[in-house]
Write an enzyme that holds these catalytic residues in place. Structure first.
Site, PDB file in Angstrom:
ATOM      1  N   ASP A 273      -5.624  -4.690  -5.222  1.00 27.43           N
ATOM      2  CA  ASP A 273      -6.550  -2.931  -5.223  1.00 27.43           C
ATOM      3  C   ASP A 273      -7.330  -3.651  -4.247  1.00 27.43           C
ATOM      4  OD1 ASP A 273      -7.182  -1.056  -5.901  1.00 27.43           O
ATOM      5  OD2 ASP A 273      -7.288  -1.007  -7.543  1.00 27.43           O
TER       6      ASP A 273
HETATM    7  C1  BGC Z   1      -7.606   2.327  -7.060  1.00 29.94           C
HETATM    8  C2  BGC Z   1      -6.545   2.206  -6.658  1.00 29.94           C
HETATM    9  C3  BGC Z   1      -6.358   2.828  -4.836  1.00 29.94           C
HETATM   10  C4  BGC Z   1      -7.356   2.106  -4.148  1.00 29.94           C
HETATM   11  C5  BGC Z   1      -7.237   2.771  -2.774  1.00 29.94           C
HETATM   12  C6  BGC Z   1      -8.961   1.560  -5.490  1.00 29.94           C
HETATM   13  O1  BGC Z   1     -10.362   1.618  -6.121  1.00 29.94           O
HETATM   14  O2  BGC Z   1      -7.902   1.411  -8.397  1.00 29.94           O
HETATM   15  O3  BGC Z   1      -5.535   3.329  -7.137  1.00 29.94           O
HETATM   16  O4  BGC Z   1      -5.152   3.172  -5.232  1.00 29.94           O
HETATM   17  O5  BGC Z   1      -8.285   2.136  -4.641  1.00 29.94           O
HETATM   18  O6  BGC Z   1      -8.023   3.908  -2.740  1.00 29.94           O
END
Ligand code: BGC
Length: 734
Positions: A273
């Protein structure tokens, strides 16, 4: 070929490749390199590509080169890999190094309904259509990986991101995640299932350590991921921010190496993530394949600007590899997975081209919305409101006009169009029959709250019917990433407003738009209630079609709504169990999540899991099984008749729950093991058949660390919800 072109091709590593293939075409004898030969198996191509790469090239593949891309291998003609959120539409283009919109004019997508709505549809066909359409949009936008679907379990109604997930039941989430993934991947775009695992709250999400027993882990929190891997065949998976056993899940040895890669045999890539990576040592060995989004946190502390080369899996990793601190075999494993991802996506020349913001996608979005809206209460035929029934309809509430595709965090969308509920209703009933007033505001600094309320009351007195359209709105703390909700009540004094509206006009129906259950102290006083969701681009049309009766509601609750917060299992145990003490959160309720808790502890929910009404009525015949005694390898075949006894066509989701008579370990009173959504014309009757493999009756034995089916009596319940059981049959498993 001029030397200038040669040089440029060389620069991009293509010259040699181009020469080789030209040579091969002319019958010169030199074959196309194996990794470029589409007739060769992917594994052979992966090995060949890997064997040609330098250490630096390999390391370049396992960390980001921009906010949403990782480098391919330019010298070998392997393209960069582009990712996008997910899960409800393809996110707007953002700048290279941050999340600001790039302000393109070609990136306005179709917003599909939030995944809670898909879950409420209880319809795997809708999940496939959703996946296929959003995957086509991703493909058209040249994305190779769609960061979706979200399959974390709905544990608390306060979790800010529940709207991105598929409810409280692992079986339901699994049955919908699998076709979603398959649909996405038919486009040659990888799904990236998230957030693995135990990311069930936003508060302290980057550091909280989840303490959960093995049974709950395997029975509740892992099944949707497992199904995504084993049945959905997902090509990518995203680690979660939180910790498990004290280790961040993006580089968690047990979660990634043991469970995901060893036990489930996952051959795809683990994506971190964004900012979920915290250590080169752990990232090197604990199963992470590509580090994304590492923000300036940690790196800022270096006292110099952050670059992608500062990533944990960039220069620090390269240095360690050169010094022999990290093993090249671990790097090779990551690169193999990244190459496999490329061969499956951007190096597959036969993948379709995709399509974007088409009328067909809008239709799919609308249909999913229509199938997901849940009718929760309907006294005296309040709904449907057929066109022509009233000439003075008052719509009250900010959510009737507010854009609900924006906000909420990373799932925010820039849309081609968004039909608001008010617009949908106006088009359905005619402008002259609808009046509107806000009634409440999410921004009290801009409005006089009291006069909004007074105006709504005054207008309500004069209306024949009032539709209140409120709920949450994806602002901070109102269904939004990064922050949980702070209260179970409706915000902005909506509860008081609803009570006042009903006091002045008894003919007031309520439509809650949210991704979470809210408390409803006003419920008894209102004649009718619908649970709606963030429905995306076609929200207004889906809403108006269901409100007017053009479409018969068929959604069922994908989570239980408790009467009060403490009736929810996680909240029953106090703050230790949610949101924790800042270090740990302890899942005291174990396997008793959602309806498993309400049923077992005999704490009735306000609206139980699986509940949802229709404008017609269904009757269930008695359920029969093909036999009464089963071996552990057998499959239980079930059948019953389902009839639509009313005057309009409709759909009913029949649900099969299973209970075990004498389990050796505690089991919930019942668990969902099968369901089927059945469409029936008025007066129509169908024989519904369902099957459950006996092995699905297993529980996870934490002593044996394995799934076990006891020889015991089991009872299968056929119901219209988790509490409305129509008939039951007992069987014996030997
Ligand atoms: C989120 C993810 C997301 C990623 C990219 C993160 O803060 O938890 O779900 O895909 O950002 O935007």
């Amino acid at each position: 070929m001029t030397s200038k072109i040669k040089k440029r091709l060389f620069g991009f590593g293509l010259y040699s490749v181009a020469c080789l293939s030209l040579f091969a075409q002319k019958g010169g004898g030199t074959a196309t390199p194996v990794y470029l030969d589409e007739n060769k198996a992917i594994e052979q191509r992966v090995e060949d590509a890997l064997s040609r790469m330098t250490l630096e090239e390999k390391v370049a593949m396992v960390h980001a080169q921009s906010n949403f891309s990782s480098a391919g291998c330019p010298r070998l003609g392997i393209p960069e890999l582009w990712m996008s959120d997910g899960p409800h539409g393809v996110r707007a283009e953002v700048l290279w190094g941050n999340f600001d919109w790039a302000n393109w004019t070609t990136d306005s997508c179709t917003a599909f309904p939030a995944l809670t709505c898909l879950a409420a549809s209880f319809n795997p066909d809708m999940a496939y259509a959703y996946g296929e359409a959003i995957g086509a949009e991703a493909r058209y936008r040249k994305k190779d990986v769609l960061l979706a679907p979200g399959v974390n379990i709905y544990r608390s109604p306060l979790n800010g991101r529940n709207f991105e997930y598929m409810g409280e039941d692992p079986y339901l989430a699994s049955r919908l995640a699998v076709p979603y993934i398959q649909g996405v991947q038919t486009n040659g775009v990888a799904a990236c299932v998230k957030h693995y695992a135990l990311n069930n709250q936003e508060q302290w999400r980057g550091s909280i350590n989840v303490v959960v027993d093995d049974r709950a882990l395997h029975e509740i929190y892992l099944p949707a991921f497992k199904a995504s891997v084993l049945e959905g065949g997902t090509w990518a998976l995203m680690g979660s921010y939180n910790k498990y056993k004290g280790q961040h899940c993006c580089h968690n040895d047990f979660m990634l190496n043991k469970i995901l890669k060893q036990d489930w045999g996952f051959d795809g890539a683990v994506v971190s993530d964004w900012s979920g990576t915290h250590s080169t040592d752990e990232a090197a060995t604990n199963g992470l394949d590509v580090e994304m989004g590492t923000w300036t946190d940690g790196l800022k502390l270096l006292g110099r600007p952050f670059t992608y080369n500062d990533y944990f899996l960039a220069n620090p990793y390269l240095k360690g590899l050169k010094e022999g601190k990290y093993e090249v075999k671990d790097l090779d494993d990551k690169v193999r997975r990244m190459l496999r991802l490329c061969f499956r996506t951007n190096m597959d020349r036969h993948r379709p081209y995709g399509s974007f913001a088409t009328p067909e996608h809008a239709d799919i979005a609308r249909k999913i919305g229509e199938e997901g809206i849940v009718l929760l209460k309907n006294d005296k035929g309040f709904f449907p409101i057929a066109p022509g029934r009233y000439s003075k309809i008052l719509v009250v509430g900010e959510n009737a006009v507010r854009s609900l595709t924006v906000g909420g965090g990373s799932s925010e969308l820039k849309v081609k169009r968004e039909i608001s509920p008010l617009q949908g209703l106006k088009e359905k009933y005619g402008d002259d029959r609808i009046s509107y007033t806000m009634g409440y505001t999410s921004d009290p600094s801009k409005y006089n709250v009291d006069s909004l309320k007074q105006q709504a009351i005054a207008m309500a007195k004069d209306a024949e019917v009032v539709l209140f359209i409120g709920g949450l709105n994806k602002d901070a703390h109102q269904d939004c990433e990064g922050e949980d909700r702070q209260i179970f009540e409706l915000p902005y004094e909506q509860g008081t407003l609803i009570s006042q509206l009903v006091a002045y006009n008894k003919n007031t129906g309520v439509i809650i738009i949210s991704g979470n259950g809210v408390s409803m102290p006003w419920l008894k006083s209102v004649p009718a209630l619908m649970q709606s969701w963030y429905l995306g681009s076609e929200a207004g049309y889906a809403t108006a079609n269901v409100v007017s009766g053009e479409v018969n509601p068929s959604g069922k609750m994908p989570f239980s709504i408790p009467v009060k917060l403490e009736d929810n299992a996680a909240h029953h145990f106090g703050t230790k169990a949610f949101p924790g003490d800042g270090t740990d959160v302890v899942y005291e309720e174990g396997i008793l999540v959602g309806y498993r808790w309400h049923d077992t502890k005999k704490i009735p929910a306000l609206f139980p899991f699986g509940y949802g009404m229709s404008y017609t009525t269904f009757s269930y015949g008695k359920m029969a099984t093909n036999k009464k005694e089963y071996g552990k390898e057998d499959t239980i075949e079930l059948s019953f008749t389902l009839a639509n006894d009313g005057k309009c066509a409709g759909a009913e989701t029949a649900q099969i729950y299973v209970s075990q008579s004498n389990p050796l370990l505690e089991r919930p009173v019942k668990e969902l093991k099968a369901f089927k959504k059945v469409f029936l014309d008025a007066g129509e009757r169908k024989v519904v058949s369902l099957s459950i493999p006996v092995k699905e009756l297993a529980y996870y034995d934490d002593k044996k660390q394995d799934w076990v089916v006891d020889s015991d009596q089991f009872t299968l319940h056929c119901g219209a919800s988790s509490t409305d059981i129509k008939s039951s049959v007992s069987i014996q498993v030997q």
